[in-house]
Design a protein around this motif. Structure first.
Motif, mmCIF file in Angstrom:
data_model
loop_
_atom_site.group_PDB
_atom_site.id
_atom_site.type_symbol
_atom_site.label_atom_id
_atom_site.label_comp_id
_atom_site.label_asym_id
_atom_site.label_seq_id
_atom_site.Cartn_x
_atom_site.Cartn_y
_atom_site.Cartn_z
ATOM 1 N N ARG A 105 0.760 -1.223 -0.128
ATOM 2 C CA ARG A 105 0.086 -0.103 -0.148
ATOM 3 C C ARG A 105 0.875 1.330 0.102
ATOM 4 O O ARG A 105 0.508 2.346 -0.629
ATOM 5 C CB ARG A 105 -1.069 0.050 1.071
ATOM 6 N N ASN A 106 1.798 1.323 0.688
ATOM 7 C CA ASN A 106 3.080 2.513 0.701
ATOM 8 C C ASN A 106 3.664 2.806 -0.483
ATOM 9 O O ASN A 106 3.457 3.942 -1.015
ATOM 10 C CB ASN A 106 3.956 2.295 1.895
ATOM 11 N N LYS A 107 3.810 1.526 -1.239
ATOM 12 C CA LYS A 107 4.275 1.574 -2.620
ATOM 13 C C LYS A 107 3.359 2.058 -3.641
ATOM 14 O O LYS A 107 3.667 2.973 -4.542
ATOM 15 C CB LYS A 107 4.974 0.360 -3.011
ATOM 16 N N ALA A 108 2.364 1.486 -3.470
ATOM 17 C CA ALA A 108 1.248 2.053 -4.361
ATOM 18 C C ALA A 108 0.724 3.374 -4.284
ATOM 19 O O ALA A 108 0.814 4.383 -5.015
ATOM 20 C CB ALA A 108 -0.216 1.398 -4.333
ATOM 21 N N THR A 109 0.960 3.900 -2.825
ATOM 22 C CA THR A 109 0.609 5.461 -2.790
ATOM 23 C C THR A 109 1.599 6.305 -3.251
ATOM 24 O O THR A 109 1.654 7.271 -3.692
ATOM 25 C CB THR A 109 0.641 5.641 -0.789
ATOM 26 N N ASP A 110 2.866 5.927 -2.900
ATOM 27 C CA ASP A 110 4.258 6.649 -3.448
ATOM 28 C C ASP A 110 4.148 6.815 -4.951
ATOM 29 O O ASP A 110 4.467 7.878 -5.519
ATOM 30 C CB ASP A 110 5.258 6.108 -3.089
ATOM 31 N N LEU A 137 1.274 6.696 -6.967
ATOM 32 C CA LEU A 137 0.179 7.025 -7.752
ATOM 33 C C LEU A 137 -0.368 8.364 -6.992
ATOM 34 O O LEU A 137 -1.230 9.217 -7.446
ATOM 35 C CB LEU A 137 -0.963 6.010 -7.605
ATOM 36 N N LYS A 138 0.381 8.797 -5.635
ATOM 37 C CA LYS A 138 -0.282 10.090 -4.997
ATOM 38 C C LYS A 138 -0.167 11.218 -5.932
ATOM 39 O O LYS A 138 -1.113 12.223 -5.500
ATOM 40 C CB LYS A 138 0.287 10.218 -3.851
ATOM 41 N N ASP A 139 0.538 11.439 -6.667
ATOM 42 C CA ASP A 139 0.553 12.695 -7.498
ATOM 43 C C ASP A 139 -0.498 12.869 -8.527
ATOM 44 O O ASP A 139 -0.884 14.229 -8.803
ATOM 45 C CB ASP A 139 1.923 12.916 -8.124
ATOM 46 N N LYS A 140 -1.065 11.888 -8.875
ATOM 47 C CA LYS A 140 -2.126 11.939 -9.744
ATOM 48 C C LYS A 140 -3.495 11.484 -9.413
ATOM 49 O O LYS A 140 -4.553 11.714 -10.115
ATOM 50 C CB LYS A 140 -1.865 11.188 -11.149
ATOM 51 N N PHE A 141 -3.621 10.996 -8.417
ATOM 52 C CA PHE A 141 -4.806 10.387 -7.493
ATOM 53 C C PHE A 141 -4.852 10.639 -6.148
ATOM 54 O O PHE A 141 -3.841 10.744 -5.488
ATOM 55 C CB PHE A 141 -4.871 8.819 -7.987
ATOM 56 N N ASP A 142 -6.003 10.741 -5.629
ATOM 57 C CA ASP A 142 -6.291 10.704 -4.207
ATOM 58 C C ASP A 142 -6.240 9.193 -3.793
ATOM 59 O O ASP A 142 -6.952 8.260 -4.719
ATOM 60 C CB ASP A 142 -7.608 11.409 -3.724
ATOM 61 N N ILE A 143 -5.789 8.873 -2.805
ATOM 62 C CA ILE A 143 -5.647 7.437 -2.287
ATOM 63 C C ILE A 143 -6.224 7.370 -0.886
ATOM 64 O O ILE A 143 -6.051 8.114 -0.010
ATOM 65 C CB ILE A 143 -4.057 7.197 -2.172
ATOM 66 N N PHE A 144 -7.022 6.032 -0.664
ATOM 67 C CA PHE A 144 -7.511 5.824 0.689
ATOM 68 C C PHE A 144 -6.923 4.725 1.101
ATOM 69 O O PHE A 144 -7.087 3.386 0.360
ATOM 70 C CB PHE A 144 -9.032 5.567 0.661
#
Length: 141
Positions: free
Chosen positions: A31-36, A38-45
């Protein structure tokens, strides 16, 4: 000024099973890797956020938190590793499917060959990089 509306991604996958077996990193690291990524282009829950606080609430409250964030999400990023150990992840998968949300998964599970699981997943990739590439390309145009 950027008026672009960000899509929201829900990070779904086995959690309690890993926490209960003293392996929280199996729930958190991807989850941390996915957030890192994608976070610039998407909001993440990320449902692992506040996990240790949230487990103290009534289970019904946890389910309704899931529903609230699933409703707000545009895309479900699903880790199918150990999905057979996670009733909550199965709930998120079927809820998303029944609400016509794309479920983009990665990982391996024998349940992937089960028709109900297979049909509820929009696209499946072997690894997180494949999922992130796909989401970035297909949902960020």
């Amino acid at each position: 000024m950027n008026n672009k509306i960000l899509k929201t991604i829900f990070l779904s996958g086995c959690m309690s099973y890993h926490y209960n077996n003293n392996k929280p990193e199996l729930a958190e690291n991807w989850r941390n890797k996915a957030t890192d990524r994608l976070k610039d282009k998407f909001d993440i829950f990320n449902p692992c956020t506040n996990y240790y606080k949230n487990i103290n609430y009534n289970p019904k409250g946890v389910v309704y938190q899931n529903i609230a964030y699933l409703n707000k999400s545009d895309i479900i990023l699903l880790n199918i590793d150990d999905i057979q150990q996670s009733p909550g992840t199965l709930f998120e998968l079927y809820y998303s499917f029944l609400h016509n949300k794309p479920v983009i998964s990665f990982g391996k599970s024998l349940l992937l060959n089960q028709p109900h699981i297979h049909e509820a997943i929009t696209m499946n990739f072997l690894d997180l990089d494949g999922v992130c590439d796909y989401i970035d390309n297909m949902y960020c145009q």
